[in-house]
Design a protein around this motif. Structure first.
Motif, PDB file in Angstrom:
ATOM      1  N   GLN A 242       0.830  -1.194   0.000  1.00  0.00           N
ATOM      2  CA  GLN A 242       0.000   0.000   0.000  1.00  0.00           C
ATOM      3  C   GLN A 242       0.870   1.251   0.000  1.00  0.00           C
ATOM      4  OE1 GLN A 242      -2.236  -0.597   3.560  1.00  0.00           O
ATOM      5  NE2 GLN A 242      -0.753   0.483   4.852  1.00  0.00           N
ATOM      6  N   GLY A 243       0.398   2.294  -0.616  1.00  0.00           N
ATOM      7  CA  GLY A 243       1.162   3.537  -0.679  1.00  0.00           C
ATOM      8  C   GLY A 243       0.950   4.402   0.554  1.00  0.00           C
ATOM      9  N   GLY A 244       1.843   5.365   0.735  1.00  0.00           N
ATOM     10  CA  GLY A 244       1.692   6.329   1.826  1.00  0.00           C
ATOM     11  C   GLY A 244       2.361   5.938   3.119  1.00  0.00           C
ATOM     12  N   ASP A 245       2.806   4.701   3.262  1.00  0.00           N
ATOM     13  CA  ASP A 245       3.503   4.319   4.490  1.00  0.00           C
ATOM     14  C   ASP A 245       5.006   4.348   4.246  1.00  0.00           C
ATOM     15  OD1 ASP A 245       3.675   2.210   2.800  1.00  0.00           O
ATOM     16  OD2 ASP A 245       3.030   0.686   4.234  1.00  0.00           O
ATOM     17  N   THR A 246       5.737   4.051   5.304  1.00  0.00           N
ATOM     18  CA  THR A 246       7.205   4.108   5.222  1.00  0.00           C
ATOM     19  C   THR A 246       7.748   2.705   5.101  1.00  0.00           C
ATOM     20  OG1 THR A 246       7.266   6.101   6.571  1.00  0.00           O
ATOM     21  CG2 THR A 246       9.304   4.840   6.375  1.00  0.00           C
ATOM     22  N   ASP A 247       8.477   2.472   4.028  1.00  0.00           N
ATOM     23  CA  ASP A 247       9.095   1.164   3.806  1.00  0.00           C
ATOM     24  C   ASP A 247      10.562   1.223   4.179  1.00  0.00           C
ATOM     25  OD1 ASP A 247       6.745   0.085   2.784  1.00  0.00           O
ATOM     26  OD2 ASP A 247       7.171   0.854   0.765  1.00  0.00           O
ATOM     27  N   THR A 248      11.034   0.213   4.860  1.00  0.00           N
ATOM     28  CA  THR A 248      12.472   0.095   5.164  1.00  0.00           C
ATOM     29  C   THR A 248      13.108  -1.031   4.369  1.00  0.00           C
ATOM     30  OG1 THR A 248      11.887  -1.260   7.071  1.00  0.00           O
ATOM     31  CG2 THR A 248      12.277   1.089   7.457  1.00  0.00           C
ATOM     32  N   LEU A 249      12.279  -1.754   3.602  1.00  0.00           N
ATOM     33  CA  LEU A 249      12.794  -2.740   2.654  1.00  0.00           C
ATOM     34  C   LEU A 249      12.589  -2.199   1.241  1.00  0.00           C
ATOM     35  CD1 LEU A 249      11.647  -6.318   3.737  1.00  0.00           C
ATOM     36  CD2 LEU A 249      13.972  -5.591   3.231  1.00  0.00           C
ATOM     37  N   ALA A 250      13.572  -2.441   0.413  1.00  0.00           N
ATOM     38  CA  ALA A 250      13.440  -2.021  -0.993  1.00  0.00           C
ATOM     39  C   ALA A 250      12.929  -3.209  -1.803  1.00  0.00           C
ATOM     40  CB  ALA A 250      14.777  -1.540  -1.517  1.00  0.00           C
ATOM     41  N   CYS A 251      11.640  -3.215  -2.080  1.00  0.00           N
ATOM     42  CA  CYS A 251      11.016  -4.333  -2.801  1.00  0.00           C
ATOM     43  C   CYS A 251      10.472  -3.866  -4.157  1.00  0.00           C
ATOM     44  CB  CYS A 251       9.879  -4.928  -1.981  1.00  0.00           C
ATOM     45  SG  CYS A 251      10.432  -5.675  -0.407  1.00  0.00           S
ATOM     46  N   VAL A 252      10.529  -4.758  -5.132  1.00  0.00           N
ATOM     47  CA  VAL A 252      10.104  -4.448  -6.500  1.00  0.00           C
ATOM     48  C   VAL A 252       9.202  -5.582  -7.006  1.00  0.00           C
ATOM     49  CG1 VAL A 252      10.851  -4.046  -8.875  1.00  0.00           C
ATOM     50  CG2 VAL A 252      12.204  -3.160  -6.952  1.00  0.00           C
ATOM     51  N   LYS A 253       8.096  -5.224  -7.643  1.00  0.00           N
ATOM     52  CA  LYS A 253       7.232  -6.214  -8.299  1.00  0.00           C
ATOM     53  C   LYS A 253       7.634  -6.274  -9.770  1.00  0.00           C
ATOM     54  CE  LYS A 253       3.248  -5.262  -5.291  1.00  0.00           C
ATOM     55  NZ  LYS A 253       1.837  -4.819  -5.252  1.00  0.00           N
ATOM     56  N   PRO A 254       8.275  -7.336 -10.170  1.00  0.00           N
ATOM     57  CA  PRO A 254       8.738  -7.389 -11.562  1.00  0.00           C
ATOM     58  C   PRO A 254       7.569  -7.703 -12.525  1.00  0.00           C
ATOM     59  CG  PRO A 254       9.314  -9.401 -10.446  1.00  0.00           C
ATOM     60  CD  PRO A 254       8.693  -8.518  -9.400  1.00  0.00           C
ATOM     61  N   ALA A 255       7.804  -7.474 -13.803  1.00  0.00           N
ATOM     62  CA  ALA A 255       6.829  -7.848 -14.831  1.00  0.00           C
ATOM     63  C   ALA A 255       6.761  -9.375 -14.943  1.00  0.00           C
ATOM     64  CB  ALA A 255       7.223  -7.237 -16.166  1.00  0.00           C
ATOM     65  N   ILE A 261       8.378 -15.080 -10.708  1.00  0.00           N
ATOM     66  CA  ILE A 261       8.750 -14.214  -9.575  1.00  0.00           C
ATOM     67  C   ILE A 261       7.765 -13.066  -9.516  1.00  0.00           C
ATOM     68  CG2 ILE A 261      10.529 -12.677  -8.627  1.00  0.00           C
ATOM     69  CD1 ILE A 261      12.606 -14.436 -10.042  1.00  0.00           C
ATOM     70  N   ILE A 262       7.146 -12.888  -8.320  1.00  0.00           N
ATOM     71  CA  ILE A 262       6.163 -11.819  -8.194  1.00  0.00           C
ATOM     72  C   ILE A 262       6.673 -10.665  -7.290  1.00  0.00           C
ATOM     73  CG2 ILE A 262       4.216 -13.347  -8.618  1.00  0.00           C
ATOM     74  CD1 ILE A 262       3.748 -13.431  -5.625  1.00  0.00           C
ATOM     75  N   LEU A 263       7.797 -10.871  -6.578  1.00  0.00           N
ATOM     76  CA  LEU A 263       8.352  -9.773  -5.745  1.00  0.00           C
ATOM     77  C   LEU A 263       9.823 -10.076  -5.435  1.00  0.00           C
ATOM     78  CD1 LEU A 263       7.532  -7.136  -4.189  1.00  0.00           C
ATOM     79  CD2 LEU A 263       7.393  -8.574  -2.136  1.00  0.00           C
ATOM     80  N   THR A 264      10.642  -9.048  -5.566  1.00  0.00           N
ATOM     81  CA  THR A 264      12.053  -9.163  -5.144  1.00  0.00           C
ATOM     82  C   THR A 264      12.359  -8.021  -4.172  1.00  0.00           C
ATOM     83  OG1 THR A 264      12.830  -7.829  -6.999  1.00  0.00           O
ATOM     84  CG2 THR A 264      12.757 -10.216  -7.317  1.00  0.00           C
ATOM     85  N   CYS A 265      13.082  -8.378  -3.138  1.00  0.00           N
ATOM     86  CA  CYS A 265      13.483  -7.371  -2.125  1.00  0.00           C
ATOM     87  C   CYS A 265      14.970  -7.522  -1.833  1.00  0.00           C
ATOM     88  CB  CYS A 265      12.713  -7.559  -0.809  1.00  0.00           C
ATOM     89  SG  CYS A 265      10.914  -7.421  -0.965  1.00  0.00           S
TER      90      CYS A 265
END
Length: 828
Positions: A242-255, A261-265
């Motif tokens: 969800q947007g608007g919160d603070t993330d301390t992990l750098a995660c990416v949803k790839p195409a 693979i649906i998420l990499t962090c």
């Protein structure tokens, strides 16, 4: 094997329990209890109470061969069956790469449903229902059902860097030094280094979330938790979709990708042992990622974990060496410490000891250590140690007091003060050649013997000068004594060698004389000595003392060794000779005897004490009444009436002598005297004419003074009018001849000649004629200044009468005391 790929929500497994039979126990037990159903079972859609199976599954079709694997429909995903033990067909187990929700074992005319909640990756001792033999039927086939869930993979790699910071402390022994000038003292410096090591630890890696069957899962949250194996402390990083919160992990949803693979962090935990000291002793730990995925409103949370180990050696290490540069020492660096090679203490002496005289004061010394903080940066730490050097000195001072005895000699000196005219009478015989230079008697002379000329009834106011000169006859007993004081501050103690000072007299003409002082025992802050030495005479010079001290060289511990000598010299105490200590004849008693020789005259005879104690040379004048008692008259005046009748008349001298004796009485009983004799002549008593006085005498000796009254005035009278002047005789005498008025010039000499004649002084014929001519000149004449011939006549007559009055012509001038002159206003 057939698979079913349909999705619907799972039904409660409680429906299966309706047909459950009694289950075997003991060795037959699997990890879950099965539910037994009768009949045949072919696919996951036949699950009792489930209706259509929403997930995937398959059937072995027949009894599996031991160790046989079946594809689960996605690359690399399999389930493998094994009998336990392998030589029978009743008990079977499975191992799967995907968690299984249901395993159905068919045997005989019934089947057992094993339901795993949560889904399981493996189990053993699965079996078919029990048949009439009382044992499980043999496995005819196995159906496996699973709901495809997302999977997670995690990597965790640990590394660390070591950073060592250093502290430095510098001390010196001793910190404070007190010593005497010329002494030296070594000091020892100590540098103590304290390392503080911290580790910067990093655990990093990647989290990969897959939907291996492409089942439509989406990851909504990841919480990554790391915990080391020696602490309960947990560290977390997180991410949400969800947007608007603070993330301390750098995660990416790839195409969409072939690997599903649906998420990499990517993550990295960077921790310092300063904040977490337990890290220094940790050897590893576990990093676990809690992953939450959603699909069609359903949620699935699972964990992907990875263990990690901390390498024994750091990837990088800084500050392993601490290099020290001391501001006092040459070269750079001067010392270094290596981490792990303690203790970190460096002790060293000062290159040269402190020397009092050159190094007094405060001396600061700094040690600076340098260490690396990265591949290209350094840090430094410094500390200083101060040494305070206080220098003390020895002071030596001395005094010198001379002493001697003196015997004085006295010479009395008695003179009569006479006018220049009376001094000429004796031809200056017995008179000092020079007149008195100053004072009230200036211009008069001092004479031993004086001839005085008086008329009958006249007197002479004698002035004597009493004098005595004190001189040194001899001096002896010369000596010098005094003290020698050696001092020093209370916080230092000198060692003298020899223990006592040396003392030497130095004389102005050359030469010396050694003196041996007597000293008290050395005290805490002083050494006191005295001395006394005889001198061969009144020698000028000085006295000087010195003392020798042993120089001390101290090591850093304060242990002293002798290392030479130094000397201290006192002031030069001058040999100054003041008053003698013992004086003989320093003072005398002075007495005077007037007219003290019987038979010489008929005058008064008396003596008086001039001074009971005269202690220096003196000279004083005496005249008149010398007795301070107002009731007693001791007059020094001489009177013509003192002449004896036997000394008068034709053929006699008409003279008498009046002596005066000055006497000095000394300590040793020897009296010293000096005499002055006045010879008084009254020639008038020997058929000779009397003497004359000047106009100044008569002017001042009237009844109006200021000098004593001369009775001759009675024959004329001071208040008698002088001819036609309108003034009395007294008034004319005191009228000055302003502008050279010849009337008053002649009047003054005329009146004096008349009074001299009345006093008995014989007058030559020219004087008698001048008196007669002057008398005629004054008759009827006013005091107006005459002119022409009248003035010339007056001046001529004044000259004749003046010569008579002054003694140039006629019988001579009567003696007049200088005191009389002073009393009379300076006129004689």
């Amino acid at each position: 094997m057939s698979t079913t790929r349909r999705w619907r929500p799972l039904l409660a497994t409680a429906l299966l329990l309706a047909t459950a039979a009694a289950l075997p126990t003991g060795a037959w037990a699997a990890s879950v209890q099965p539910t037994t159903f009768s009949g045949n079972f072919t696919s996951c859609d036949d699950l009792p109470g489930v209706a259509t199976w929403a997930g995937l599954g398959g059937s072995t079709g027949s009894a599996p061969v031991n160790g046989q694997s079946y594809n689960l429909g996605a690359p690399g995903q399999t389930i493998t069956f094994n009998y336990t033990p392998a030589d029978q067909s009743k008990f079977i187990g499975f191992t799967s790469t995907v968690p299984m929700d249901y395993i159905v074992v068919k045997g005989g005319n019934a089947y057992n449903v094993f339901h795993y909640d949560p889904a399981a990756l493996s189990d053993i001792n699965l079996f078919a229902p029990i048949n009439s033999s009382g044992e499980p039927a043999g496995v005819s086939h196995v159906v496996f059902c699973f709901l495809p869930k997302p999977s997670g993979e995690k990597t965790a790699t640990a590394s660390w860097k070591r950073y060592t910071d250093w502290q430095i402390e510098k001390t010196v022994t001793p910190e404070s030094i007190v010593m005497f000038d010329g002494d030296s003292h070594q000091v020892e410096y100590t540098v103590t280094a304290t390392p503080t090591t911290r580790g910067m630890y990093r655990v990093a890696g990647a989290i990969t979330v897959k939907d291996p069957f492409g089942f439509g899962w989406k990851t909504t949250a990841v919480v990554d938790t790391m915990q080391f194996n020696n602490s309960a402390t947990q560290f977390q990083l997180s991410w949400t979709s969800q947007g608007g919160d603070t993330d301390t992990l750098a995660c990416v949803k790839p195409a969409a990708n072939p690997d599903k693979i649906i998420l990499t962090c990517d993550y990295a935990f960077d921790l310092s042992s300063n904040t977490h000291p337990f890290l220094l002793n940790a050897s590893g730990g576990v990093n676990a990622a809690g992953i939450t995925s959603e699909r069609n409103g359903g949620t699935y949370t699972f964990v992907a974990s990875a263990a990690f180990s901390i390498p024994a050696n750091p990837a990088e290490s800084y500050g392993d060496t601490f290099v020290i540069d001391d501001s006092m020492l040459p070269g750079d660096p001067n010392h270094s410490f290596s981490l792990g090679n303690g203790p970190y203490v460096w002790t060293y002496p000062r290159p040269s000891p402190f020397v009092c005289g050159a190094d007094e004061g405060q001396h600061n010394n700094t040690a600076t250590g340098t260490w690396s903080t990265s591949a290209s940066t350094n840090a430094t730490a410094s500390d200083s140690a101060m040494v305070t050097v206080a220098c003390r000195t020895v002071a030596i001072s001395k005094t010198a007091q001379t002493r001697y005895d003196r015997d004085y000699a006295w010479a009395p000196d008695k003179h009569v003060v006479v006018s220049p005219a009376d001094a000429k009478v004796v031809g200056m015989q017995g008179c000092l050649p020079d007149p008195i230079a100053s004072g009230i008697y200036a211009g008069n002379f001092l004479c031993d013997d004086v001839d005085v000329l008086l008329n009958v009834g006249g007197n002479y106011e004698t002035v004597y000068r009493l004098a005595a000169t004190r001189s040194t006859e001899s001096e002896s007993g010369f000596a010098v004594s005094g003290s020698i004081m050696v001092t020093w501050p209370a916080d230092a103690t000198p060692q003298f060698s020899p223990a006592d000072p040396s003392d030497t007299l130095h004389f102005a003409g050359g030469g010396t004389q050694s003196v041996s002082p007597t000293c008290d025992p050395q005290g805490a802050t002083s050494l006191n000595c005295t001395y006394d030495a005889a001198l061969s005479g009144k020698l000028e010079g000085y006295n000087e003392a010195s003392i020798q001290r042993v120089l001390k060289c101290y090591d850093a511990a304060g242990n002293a060794s002798d290392c030479g000598f130094t000397s201290y010299t006192s002031n030069q105490a001058a040999l100054v000779y003041g008053s003698p200590n013992v004086e003989t004849d320093a003072c005398v008693q002075v007495s005077d005897l007037f007219n003290g020789i019987p038979g010489l005259n008929l005058g008064d005879t008396f003596g008086w004490q001039v001074s009971p104690l005269m202690c220096s040379s003196f000279a004083q004048y005496v005249t008149g009444d010398i007795n301070p008692d107002p009731g007693i008259v001791n007059s020094l005046d001489l009177f013509a009436a003192w002449i004896l009748p036997s000394q008068t008349g034709p053929g006699n001298t008409c003279e008498f002598m009046v002596p005066n004796l000055l006497t000095l009485a000394t300590d040793n009983g020897v009296n010293k005297s000096d005499e002055a004799v006045i010879t008084v002549s009254v020639p008038e008593l020997c058929a000779n004419s009397g003497c004359t006085y000047t106009q100044g005498y008569w002017k001042t000796h009237s009844k109006y003074g200021p000098a004593p009254y001369d009775a001759t005035w009675a024959a004329i009278g001071e208040d008698t009018l002088f001819f036609a002047s309108g003034q009395t005789w007294y008034k004319v005498f005191w009228t000055p001849p302003k502008g050279g008025n010849a009337y008053y010039i002649l009047a003054h000499q005329y009146m004096a000649a008349r009074l001299n004649a009345e006093a008995g002084a014989g007058a030559p014929s020219n004087v008698q004629a001048a008196i007669a001519e002057a008398t005629a000149w004054f008759i009827g004449r006013s005091t107006t200044a005459p002119k022409g011939a009248a003035r010339d006549t007056a001046i001529r007559l004044a000259g004749i009468l003046g010569a008579y009055n002054e003694g140039t012509t006629g019988p001579g001038h009567c003696s007049v005391s200088p005191a009389t002159v002073i009393d009379g206003g300076g006129n004689s």
